[in-house]
Design a protein around this motif. Structure first.
Motif, PDB file in Angstrom:
ATOM      1  N   UNK A 278       0.840  -1.301   0.036  1.00  0.00           N
ATOM      2  CA  UNK A 278      -0.168   0.133  -0.075  1.00  0.00           C
ATOM      3  C   UNK A 278       0.951   1.470   0.076  1.00  0.00           C
ATOM      4  N   UNK A 279       0.554   2.353  -0.797  1.00  0.00           N
ATOM      5  CA  UNK A 279       1.122   3.516  -1.002  1.00  0.00           C
ATOM      6  C   UNK A 279       0.484   4.596  -0.087  1.00  0.00           C
ATOM      7  N   UNK A 280       1.129   5.002   1.096  1.00  0.00           N
ATOM      8  CA  UNK A 280       0.169   6.029   1.866  1.00  0.00           C
ATOM      9  C   UNK A 280       0.867   7.387   1.237  1.00  0.00           C
ATOM     10  N   UNK A 281       0.114   8.018   0.273  1.00  0.00           N
ATOM     11  CA  UNK A 281       0.616   9.088  -0.463  1.00  0.00           C
ATOM     12  C   UNK A 281       0.166  10.316   0.416  1.00  0.00           C
ATOM     13  N   UNK A 282       1.421  10.954   0.952  1.00  0.00           N
ATOM     14  CA  UNK A 282       0.929  12.248   1.703  1.00  0.00           C
ATOM     15  C   UNK A 282       0.706  11.762   3.069  1.00  0.00           C
ATOM     16  N   UNK A 283       1.899  10.915   3.658  1.00  0.00           N
ATOM     17  CA  UNK A 283       1.762  10.261   4.871  1.00  0.00           C
ATOM     18  C   UNK A 283       1.735  11.006   6.109  1.00  0.00           C
ATOM     19  N   UNK A 284       2.415  12.298   5.948  1.00  0.00           N
ATOM     20  CA  UNK A 284       2.191  13.391   7.041  1.00  0.00           C
ATOM     21  C   UNK A 284       2.978  12.908   8.186  1.00  0.00           C
ATOM     22  N   UNK A 285       2.464  12.951   9.549  1.00  0.00           N
ATOM     23  CA  UNK A 285       3.183  12.432  10.572  1.00  0.00           C
ATOM     24  C   UNK A 285       2.749  10.958  10.945  1.00  0.00           C
ATOM     25  N   UNK A 286       2.411  10.321   9.981  1.00  0.00           N
ATOM     26  CA  UNK A 286       2.293   8.936   9.879  1.00  0.00           C
ATOM     27  C   UNK A 286       1.133   8.045  10.637  1.00  0.00           C
ATOM     28  N   UNK A 287       0.126   8.790  11.035  1.00  0.00           N
ATOM     29  CA  UNK A 287      -1.068   7.910  11.813  1.00  0.00           C
ATOM     30  C   UNK A 287      -1.812   6.878  10.986  1.00  0.00           C
ATOM     31  N   UNK A 288      -2.050   7.241   9.524  1.00  0.00           N
ATOM     32  CA  UNK A 288      -2.631   6.218   8.788  1.00  0.00           C
ATOM     33  C   UNK A 288      -1.524   5.019   8.460  1.00  0.00           C
ATOM     34  N   UNK A 289      -0.319   5.518   8.157  1.00  0.00           N
ATOM     35  CA  UNK A 289       0.806   4.365   7.991  1.00  0.00           C
ATOM     36  C   UNK A 289       0.744   3.307   8.989  1.00  0.00           C
ATOM     37  N   UNK A 290       0.784   3.837  10.258  1.00  0.00           N
ATOM     38  CA  UNK A 290       0.908   2.785  11.513  1.00  0.00           C
ATOM     39  C   UNK A 290      -0.409   1.943  11.421  1.00  0.00           C
ATOM     40  N   UNK A 291      -1.834   2.604  10.993  1.00  0.00           N
ATOM     41  CA  UNK A 291      -2.749   1.673  11.052  1.00  0.00           C
ATOM     42  C   UNK A 291      -2.903   0.830   9.965  1.00  0.00           C
ATOM     43  N   UNK A 292      -2.273   1.020   8.886  1.00  0.00           N
ATOM     44  CA  UNK A 292      -2.100   0.312   7.634  1.00  0.00           C
ATOM     45  C   UNK A 292      -1.253  -0.999   8.040  1.00  0.00           C
ATOM     46  N   UNK A 293      -0.015  -0.535   8.684  1.00  0.00           N
ATOM     47  CA  UNK A 293       1.070  -1.573   9.129  1.00  0.00           C
ATOM     48  C   UNK A 293       0.412  -2.529  10.136  1.00  0.00           C
ATOM     49  N   UNK A 294      -0.218  -1.895  11.101  1.00  0.00           N
ATOM     50  CA  UNK A 294      -0.926  -2.877  12.105  1.00  0.00           C
ATOM     51  C   UNK A 294      -1.647  -4.075  11.248  1.00  0.00           C
ATOM     52  N   UNK A 295      -2.265  -3.767  10.415  1.00  0.00           N
ATOM     53  CA  UNK A 295      -3.145  -4.623   9.773  1.00  0.00           C
ATOM     54  C   UNK A 295      -2.385  -5.548   8.903  1.00  0.00           C
ATOM     55  N   UNK A 296      -1.020  -5.430   8.806  1.00  0.00           N
ATOM     56  CA  UNK A 296      -0.294  -6.561   8.083  1.00  0.00           C
ATOM     57  C   UNK A 296       0.354  -5.909   6.742  1.00  0.00           C
ATOM     58  N   UNK A 297      -0.100  -4.808   6.055  1.00  0.00           N
ATOM     59  CA  UNK A 297       0.415  -4.318   4.849  1.00  0.00           C
ATOM     60  C   UNK A 297       1.986  -3.894   4.751  1.00  0.00           C
ATOM     61  N   UNK A 298       2.373  -4.194   3.886  1.00  0.00           N
ATOM     62  CA  UNK A 298       3.866  -3.511   3.463  1.00  0.00           C
ATOM     63  C   UNK A 298       3.674  -2.177   3.045  1.00  0.00           C
ATOM     64  N   UNK A 299       3.775  -1.006   3.793  1.00  0.00           N
ATOM     65  CA  UNK A 299       3.569   0.170   3.554  1.00  0.00           C
ATOM     66  C   UNK A 299       4.718   1.122   2.850  1.00  0.00           C
ATOM     67  N   UNK A 300       4.567   1.811   1.776  1.00  0.00           N
ATOM     68  CA  UNK A 300       5.592   2.860   1.319  1.00  0.00           C
ATOM     69  C   UNK A 300       4.798   4.053   1.932  1.00  0.00           C
ATOM     70  N   UNK A 301       5.627   4.872   2.656  1.00  0.00           N
ATOM     71  CA  UNK A 301       5.044   6.251   3.239  1.00  0.00           C
ATOM     72  C   UNK A 301       5.637   7.307   2.756  1.00  0.00           C
ATOM     73  N   UNK A 302       5.064   7.920   1.872  1.00  0.00           N
ATOM     74  CA  UNK A 302       5.594   9.139   1.119  1.00  0.00           C
ATOM     75  C   UNK A 302       5.158  10.613   1.525  1.00  0.00           C
ATOM     76  N   UNK A 303       5.754  11.525   1.700  1.00  0.00           N
ATOM     77  CA  UNK A 303       5.323  12.942   1.773  1.00  0.00           C
ATOM     78  C   UNK A 303       6.083  13.956   1.230  1.00  0.00           C
ATOM     79  N   UNK A 304       5.924  14.932   0.654  1.00  0.00           N
ATOM     80  CA  UNK A 304       6.501  16.051   0.024  1.00  0.00           C
ATOM     81  C   UNK A 304       7.504  16.607   1.104  1.00  0.00           C
ATOM     82  N   UNK A 305       6.997  16.737   2.334  1.00  0.00           N
ATOM     83  CA  UNK A 305       7.738  17.238   3.473  1.00  0.00           C
ATOM     84  C   UNK A 305       8.752  16.287   4.184  1.00  0.00           C
TER      85      UNK A 305
END
Length: 232
Positions: A63-90
């Motif tokens: 899963x691509x977390x596009x605009x991950x910010x400070x990572x709240x969504x990223x963590x939830x996706x990873x907790x469900x077992x996904x391999x996450x690419x967390x990207x943000x312009x900042x």
């Protein structure tokens, strides 16, 4: 996509130069003002709406977390077992996301600072873009979805501010925020307007509206786009 590049650069400048501390606090458990509290509550609700569209077990999905910010969504996706690419312009927000990441999730997440299109590679099963496309016009959004679609096996789930009288009034009241805290101008949209832009750009696929969340100063609509074609 000249306008996309210019807007992206303004967003990067805002988050890295003006608003890092604001967003670090907003996305934490620290006390915030009344207006910002409604934004925090709205974002929390919207995150729940998006996650409700996904399986409880994401094991085996990329899963691509596009605009991950400070990572709240990223963590939830990873907790469900996904391999996450967390990207943000900042880069500063990505740094906060990395710092906040629990050790037991680190092996499931790759953090990347840069453009969601240029700084990532390979196919994804799902792309999530919560509040990261809100500054772009319909033609730029169509271009982004068109560029992502060949790399996505299932769907792109994203949010946009709806074009409502209430939201337009609230935009005019944006001076409630101190000048340094104001973000680049959000662009309100209708589902029909985005669909028309996709058609004009000849981006084939199905666009559907999921749910609207309204919480004080936070008003946003979750949408899903499923392109036609195989991810490469």
């Amino acid at each position: 996509m000249t306008s996309y590049t210019a807007t992206r650069d303004r967003v990067e400048s805002y988050f890295d130069q003006s608003a890092t501390k604001v967003w670090e606090r907003l996305t934490s458990d620290a006390p915030v003002s009344g207006v910002r509290a409604t934004v925090r509550a709205g974002r929390d609700r919207m995150r729940g709406v998006i996650l409700a569209q996904l399986p409880a077990d994401l094991t085996g999905l990329r899963i691509l977390d596009a605009g991950c910010g400070t990572g709240a969504m990223t963590q939830e996706l990873a907790k469900r077992g996904a391999a996450v690419v967390a990207v943000d312009i900042s880069p500063k927000l990505v740094g906060i996301a990395e710092d906040r990441c629990p050790d037991d999730l680190r092996d499931r997440i790759i953090f990347v600072a840069g453009d969601m299109l240029e700084a990532t590679s390979g196919p994804f099963d799902i792309v999530v873009a919560m509040d990261s496309l809100i500054y772009y016009d319909a033609s730029d959004i169509a271009g982004l979805l068109g560029a992502l679609a060949p790399r996505v096996r299932q769907s792109v789930i994203f949010t946009l501010p709806p074009r409502t009288a209430l939201l337009m009034t609230m935009f005019r009241l944006g001076k409630l925020f101190p000048r340094a805290d104001r973000s680049p101008q959000m662009v309100p949209h209708t589902t029909g307007g985005v669909a028309a832009a996709l058609a004009a750009a000849r981006v084939a696929g199905e666009l559907r509206e999921i749910e609207r969340v309204t919480s004080g100063f936070y008003i946003s609509t979750a949408m899903a786009f499923e392109g036609r074609g195989d991810a490469v």
